[in-house]
Design an enzyme around this catalytic site. Structure first.
Site, PDB file in Angstrom:
ATOM      1  N   CYS A 177      26.419   5.751  10.788  1.00 28.24           N
ATOM      2  CA  CYS A 177      25.906   7.104  10.513  1.00 28.24           C
ATOM      3  C   CYS A 177      26.439   8.156  11.475  1.00 28.24           C
ATOM      4  O   CYS A 177      26.073   9.330  11.388  1.00 28.24           O
ATOM      5  CB  CYS A 177      24.380   7.110  10.571  1.00 28.24           C
ATOM      6  SG  CYS A 177      23.646   6.019   9.384  1.00 28.24           S
TER       7      CYS A 177
ATOM      8  N   GLU B 125      30.453   5.911   5.617  1.00 28.82           N
ATOM      9  CA  GLU B 125      30.536   4.458   5.756  1.00 28.82           C
ATOM     10  C   GLU B 125      30.465   3.834   4.355  1.00 28.82           C
ATOM     11  O   GLU B 125      30.216   2.655   4.201  1.00 28.82           O
ATOM     12  CB  GLU B 125      29.427   3.926   6.664  1.00 28.82           C
ATOM     13  CG  GLU B 125      28.020   4.308   6.265  1.00 28.82           C
ATOM     14  CD  GLU B 125      26.989   3.688   7.182  1.00 28.82           C
ATOM     15  OE1 GLU B 125      26.898   2.459   7.206  1.00 28.82           O
ATOM     16  OE2 GLU B 125      26.274   4.457   7.866  1.00 28.82           O
TER      17      GLU B 125
ATOM     18  N   HIS C  56      18.794  11.913  13.592  1.00 28.53           N
ATOM     19  CA  HIS C  56      19.241  11.127  12.437  1.00 28.53           C
ATOM     20  C   HIS C  56      17.970  10.507  11.865  1.00 28.53           C
ATOM     21  O   HIS C  56      17.151   9.970  12.624  1.00 28.53           O
ATOM     22  CB  HIS C  56      20.223  10.046  12.907  1.00 28.53           C
ATOM     23  CG  HIS C  56      20.450   8.974  11.884  1.00 28.53           C
ATOM     24  ND1 HIS C  56      20.889   9.258  10.609  1.00 28.53           N
ATOM     25  CD2 HIS C  56      20.267   7.631  11.931  1.00 28.53           C
ATOM     26  CE1 HIS C  56      20.986   8.134   9.928  1.00 28.53           C
ATOM     27  NE2 HIS C  56      20.616   7.128  10.706  1.00 28.53           N
TER      28      HIS C  56
ATOM     29  N   ASP D 132       0.858  -1.177   0.000  1.00 28.60           N
ATOM     30  CA  ASP D 132       0.000   0.000   0.000  1.00 28.60           C
ATOM     31  C   ASP D 132       0.908   1.246   0.000  1.00 28.60           C
ATOM     32  O   ASP D 132       1.767   1.380   0.897  1.00 28.60           O
ATOM     33  CB  ASP D 132      -0.865  -0.045   1.279  1.00 28.60           C
ATOM     34  CG  ASP D 132      -1.781   1.162   1.406  1.00 28.60           C
ATOM     35  OD1 ASP D 132      -1.611   2.137   0.642  1.00 28.60           O
ATOM     36  OD2 ASP D 132      -2.666   1.119   2.281  1.00 28.60           O
TER      37      ASP D 132
ATOM     38  N   SER E 116      24.570   2.906  13.741  1.00 30.35           N
ATOM     39  CA  SER E 116      24.387   1.501  14.116  1.00 30.35           C
ATOM     40  C   SER E 116      25.686   0.869  14.565  1.00 30.35           C
ATOM     41  O   SER E 116      26.771   1.294  14.171  1.00 30.35           O
ATOM     42  CB  SER E 116      23.827   0.725  12.922  1.00 30.35           C
ATOM     43  OG  SER E 116      22.460   0.992  12.797  1.00 30.35           O
TER      44      SER E 116
ATOM     45  N   THR F  76      13.995   2.449   2.377  1.00 30.21           N
ATOM     46  CA  THR F  76      14.721   3.472   3.154  1.00 30.21           C
ATOM     47  C   THR F  76      16.063   3.830   2.499  1.00 30.21           C
ATOM     48  O   THR F  76      16.908   4.463   3.132  1.00 30.21           O
ATOM     49  CB  THR F  76      14.954   3.003   4.613  1.00 30.21           C
ATOM     50  OG1 THR F  76      15.828   1.870   4.600  1.00 30.21           O
ATOM     51  CG2 THR F  76      13.664   2.626   5.297  1.00 30.21           C
TER      52      THR F  76
ATOM     53  N   LYS G  40       8.784   8.760  15.702  1.00 29.76           N
ATOM     54  CA  LYS G  40       8.566   7.790  16.793  1.00 29.76           C
ATOM     55  C   LYS G  40       9.446   8.131  17.999  1.00 29.76           C
ATOM     56  O   LYS G  40       9.011   8.032  19.145  1.00 29.76           O
ATOM     57  CB  LYS G  40       8.857   6.367  16.295  1.00 29.76           C
ATOM     58  CG  LYS G  40       7.821   5.917  15.274  1.00 29.76           C
ATOM     59  CD  LYS G  40       7.656   4.442  15.129  1.00 29.76           C
ATOM     60  CE  LYS G  40       8.762   3.637  14.618  1.00 29.76           C
ATOM     61  NZ  LYS G  40       8.364   2.241  14.370  1.00 29.76           N
TER      62      LYS G  40
ATOM     63  N   SER H 217      16.910  -2.673  14.968  1.00 27.84           N
ATOM     64  CA  SER H 217      17.635  -1.403  14.836  1.00 27.84           C
ATOM     65  C   SER H 217      16.722  -0.229  15.202  1.00 27.84           C
ATOM     66  O   SER H 217      17.152   0.717  15.874  1.00 27.84           O
ATOM     67  CB  SER H 217      18.196  -1.232  13.416  1.00 27.84           C
ATOM     68  OG  SER H 217      17.171  -1.048  12.466  1.00 27.84           O
TER      69      SER H 217
HETATM   70  P1  HMG Z   1       8.807  -3.113   7.278  1.00 29.34           P
HETATM   71  O1  HMG Z   1       9.055  -4.169   8.280  1.00 29.34           O
HETATM   72  O2  HMG Z   1       8.440  -3.523   5.909  1.00 29.34           O
HETATM   73  O3  HMG Z   1       7.732  -2.080   7.800  1.00 29.34           O
HETATM   74  O4  HMG Z   1      10.111  -2.192   7.132  1.00 29.34           O
HETATM   75  P2  HMG Z   1       6.654  -2.253   8.974  1.00 29.34           P
HETATM   76  O5  HMG Z   1       5.808  -3.424   8.701  1.00 29.34           O
HETATM   77  O6  HMG Z   1       7.372  -2.126  10.304  1.00 29.34           O
HETATM   78  O7  HMG Z   1       5.811  -0.931   8.719  1.00 29.34           O
HETATM   79  C1  HMG Z   1       6.393   0.328   8.858  1.00 29.34           C
HETATM   80  C2  HMG Z   1       5.343   1.269   9.402  1.00 29.34           C
HETATM   81  O8  HMG Z   1       4.341   1.462   8.408  1.00 29.34           O
HETATM   82  C3  HMG Z   1       4.592   0.750  10.647  1.00 29.34           C
HETATM   83  O9  HMG Z   1       4.391   1.863  11.490  1.00 29.34           O
HETATM   84  C4  HMG Z   1       3.267   0.297  10.085  1.00 29.34           C
HETATM   85  O10 HMG Z   1       2.211   0.318  11.034  1.00 29.34           O
HETATM   86  C5  HMG Z   1       3.054   1.343   9.016  1.00 29.34           C
HETATM   87  P3  HMG Z   1       5.026   1.896  12.989  1.00 29.34           P
HETATM   88  O11 HMG Z   1       4.481   0.711  13.703  1.00 29.34           O
HETATM   89  O12 HMG Z   1       6.533   1.771  12.786  1.00 29.34           O
HETATM   90  O13 HMG Z   1       4.623   3.216  13.531  1.00 29.34           O
HETATM   91  N1  HMG Z   1       2.081   0.968   7.963  1.00 29.34           N
HETATM   92  C6  HMG Z   1       1.212   1.840   7.420  1.00 29.34           C
HETATM   93  N2  HMG Z   1       0.991   3.160   7.661  1.00 29.34           N
HETATM   94  C7  HMG Z   1       0.036   3.784   6.914  1.00 29.34           C
HETATM   95  N3  HMG Z   1      -0.711   3.138   5.971  1.00 29.34           N
HETATM   96  C8  HMG Z   1      -0.511   1.835   5.701  1.00 29.34           C
HETATM   97  C9  HMG Z   1       0.484   1.128   6.445  1.00 29.34           C
HETATM   98  N4  HMG Z   1       0.944  -0.136   6.439  1.00 29.34           N
HETATM   99  C10 HMG Z   1       1.917  -0.216   7.371  1.00 29.34           C
HETATM  100  N5  HMG Z   1      -1.228   1.231   4.758  1.00 29.34           N
HETATM  101  C11 HMG Z   1      11.980  -1.389   8.442  1.00 29.34           C
HETATM  102  C12 HMG Z   1      10.504  -1.232   8.113  1.00 29.34           C
HETATM  103  C13 HMG Z   1      12.448  -0.157   9.201  1.00 29.34           C
HETATM  104  C14 HMG Z   1      12.165  -2.619   9.296  1.00 29.34           C
HETATM  105  C15 HMG Z   1      12.797  -1.551   7.130  1.00 29.34           C
HETATM  106  O14 HMG Z   1      12.530  -0.498   6.249  1.00 29.34           O
HETATM  107  C16 HMG Z   1      14.285  -1.606   7.359  1.00 29.34           C
HETATM  108  O15 HMG Z   1      14.838  -2.643   7.680  1.00 29.34           O
HETATM  109  N6  HMG Z   1      15.011  -0.446   7.146  1.00 29.34           N
HETATM  110  C17 HMG Z   1      16.459  -0.360   7.299  1.00 29.34           C
HETATM  111  C18 HMG Z   1      16.891  -0.249   8.762  1.00 29.34           C
HETATM  112  C19 HMG Z   1      16.587   1.073   9.396  1.00 29.34           C
HETATM  113  O16 HMG Z   1      16.352   2.066   8.730  1.00 29.34           O
HETATM  114  N7  HMG Z   1      16.629   1.118  10.743  1.00 29.34           N
HETATM  115  C20 HMG Z   1      16.402   2.360  11.468  1.00 29.34           C
HETATM  116  C21 HMG Z   1      17.176   2.453  12.766  1.00 29.34           C
HETATM  117  S1  HMG Z   1      18.899   2.042  12.540  1.00 29.34           S
HETATM  118  C22 HMG Z   1      19.633   3.518  11.984  1.00 29.34           C
HETATM  119  O17 HMG Z   1      19.043   4.552  12.018  1.00 29.34           O
HETATM  120  C23 HMG Z   1      21.015   3.415  11.439  1.00 29.34           C
HETATM  121  C24 HMG Z   1      21.106   3.373   9.928  1.00 29.34           C
HETATM  122  O18 HMG Z   1      20.880   4.665   9.380  1.00 29.34           O
HETATM  123  C25 HMG Z   1      22.472   2.848   9.490  1.00 29.34           C
HETATM  124  C26 HMG Z   1      23.722   3.475  10.079  1.00 29.34           C
HETATM  125  O19 HMG Z   1      23.805   3.879  11.211  1.00 29.34           O
HETATM  126  O20 HMG Z   1      24.723   3.456   9.334  1.00 29.34           O
HETATM  127  C27 HMG Z   1      20.070   2.465   9.292  1.00 29.34           C
END
Ligand code: HMG
Length: 388
Positions: free
Chosen positions: A111, A79, A233, A29, A308, A152, A242, A201
């Site tokens: 990051c 990185e 970040h 969606d 991370s 992302t 959040k 994460s």
């Molecule tokens: P996912 O598992 O596909 O998503 O990927 P989800 O099922 O958790 O859904 C995401 C949100 O969308 C949820 O909201 C759902 O409810 C909502 P939340 O519960 O989080 O508030 N949702 C909807 N909202 C509106 N309408 C809809 C609908 N359907 C669902 N129809 C995940 C999410 C982050 C896991 C994935 O994208 C991922 O693995 N990303 C990469 C890791 C990442 O970004 N982590 C963040 C923290 S780590 C960090 O910041 C360091 C980093 O930058 C690296 C570094 O430091 O070098 C990553």
């Protein structure tokens, strides 16, 4: 002595992928991507850009002839480094024509690299008040086609000049750190795409924020109402929302809640348009907030940096009188002139990236309108040039 951010600039690709199209192609969606993740567009980085050219293209906007003579330190946070030995700072120094007396190093902690640089620059300028330090955070966030992290992705660079008596922000001397050895996101040496435990994460991000924020308040004796804005970040912009909600949900002060949420919306505007910038992400959010011009001199901004692996830091900065004159709309106008690509085009560009290889390689640099490009590789040496 006041030390802080004197100038800032930003660069990303001229190509983007609308998140709605990516969601449809992945049978999701669109609102999950647009609202649930909080991203509108994702920068599609051409194969003729890497962390060095992205950094050079960002820094070019603020490094004039005067800066070329005066900069004495270059701190390159990334990185997505292009060499296991040589630092991106040396390429940057050479491409921009910065004087050869300046020293430079590359800083890596996911990051967090650019934030580490900010703190080093604070100490350096305190010892050398005439100093002007060039910092960059430059990365390409790649998770892989069809992966959970794909929505992302993003990329680009933020360049900063720090000095005494800055024109934008005065950085505070207090900060709170947290470091823990965890495996939430990492990239083994043989991979150009990150490995990530996405949900873990995201949970650790909030834990790190809450702990460093609380420690900061304890150290300084300040309360949350000292802050005009709290910025983060932003691996995806919903992550910051959040984190913010986690500390405002129990507040009785509705006006403060509303105002922090309003400033957060201003701070995520540019990030929504680009995706994760890794090291530059927090600072793109800062630029976004400054561009909204809804702050006044003396307002205090709280900044949360997360890398991370993991390291988090919360620190603060105060808005300098007249900052508005130093953030121009032209500086970010290029974002509206970008070209949209289809999912098939994005996948083709994604797959065309140069892998670690011994063979010579030629990028499609002729199509790239950026000033600095990577032309390819010859005899295992990268070839950079200013073409536009
Ligand atoms: P996912 O598992 O596909 O998503 O990927 P989800 O099922 O958790 O859904 C995401 C949100 O969308 C949820 O909201 C759902 O409810 C909502 P939340 O519960 O989080 O508030 N949702 C909807 N909202 C509106 N309408 C809809 C609908 N359907 C669902 N129809 C995940 C999410 C982050 C896991 C994935 O994208 C991922 O693995 N990303 C990469 C890791 C990442 O970004 N982590 C963040 C923290 S780590 C960090 O910041 C360091 C980093 O930058 C690296 C570094 O430091 O070098 C990553």
């Amino acid at each position: 002595m006041k030390i802080g951010i004197d100038k800032m600039s930003f660069f990303t690709s001229d190509l983007y992928l609308p998140m709605e199209d990516l969601a449809k192609a992945r049978n999701e969606d669109p609102n999950k991507y647009l609202i649930g993740i909080g991203q509108s567009k994702q920068a599609v980085i051409r194969n003729s850009q890497d962390s060095v050219t992205l950094a050079a293209n960002a820094a070019l906007k603020i490094v004039d002839d005067n800066e070329k003579e005066k900069i004495d330190l270059i701190l390159f946070g990334t990185e997505s480094g292009v060499d296991n030995s040589k630092s991106g700072a040396i390429y940057l120094q050479s491409l921009l024509g910065i004087n050869s007396s300046a020293s430079g190093v590359e800083l890596k902690q996911a990051c967090f690299g650019l934030t580490a640089g900010i703190q080093m620059a604070m100490g350096h300028i305190a010892l050398h008040p005439e100093s002007r330090v060039l910092l960059v955070g430059s990365d390409i966030a790649r998770y892989g086609i069809g992966t959970l992290g794909e929505k992302t992705q993003g990329g680009g660079a933020v360049a900063i000049i720090m000095s005494a008596n800055p024109h934008l922000l005065e950085i505070g001397t207090q900060s709170a750190h947290l470091t823990k050895d965890i495996m939430d996101f990492w990239r083994p040496l043989n991979r150009s795409e990150a490995l990530v435990d996405g949900k873990y994460s995201s949970a650790e991000f909030i834990n790190f924020f809450k702990e460093t924020f609380e420690n900061y308040l304890e150290k300084t004796g300040e309360e949350i109402d000292k802050f005009t804005a709290l910025i983060f970040h932003l691996p995806y912009t919903k992550m910051g929302l959040k984190a913010l909600r986690s500390v405002i949900e129990d507040l009785d002060n509705d006006d403060l809640k509303e105002s922090l949420l309003e400033h957060f919306e201003e701070s995520r505007y540019l990030n929504r348009e680009v995706g994760n910038l890794y090291t530059g992400s927090l600072y793109l959010s800062l630029l976004s907030l400054l561009h909204a011009r809804n702050l006044k001199a003396g307002d205090q901004i709280g900044l949360f940096s997360y890398g991370s692996g993991a390291e988090g830091e919360f620190y603060s900065a105060k808005v300098v009188e007249g900052y508005e004159k130093y953030v121009t709309d032209e500086e970010i106008a290029f974002l509206d002139q970008r070209t949209s690509v289809s999912v098939a085009e994005y996948e083709q560009i994604y797959r065309s990236f140069m892998r670690p290889q011994t063979a010579d390689y030629r990028t499609e640099f002729e199509n790239d309108p950026a000033p600095f490009v990577l032309k390819g590789q010859q005899q295992q040496q990268r070839i950079y040039e200013k073409v536009n």
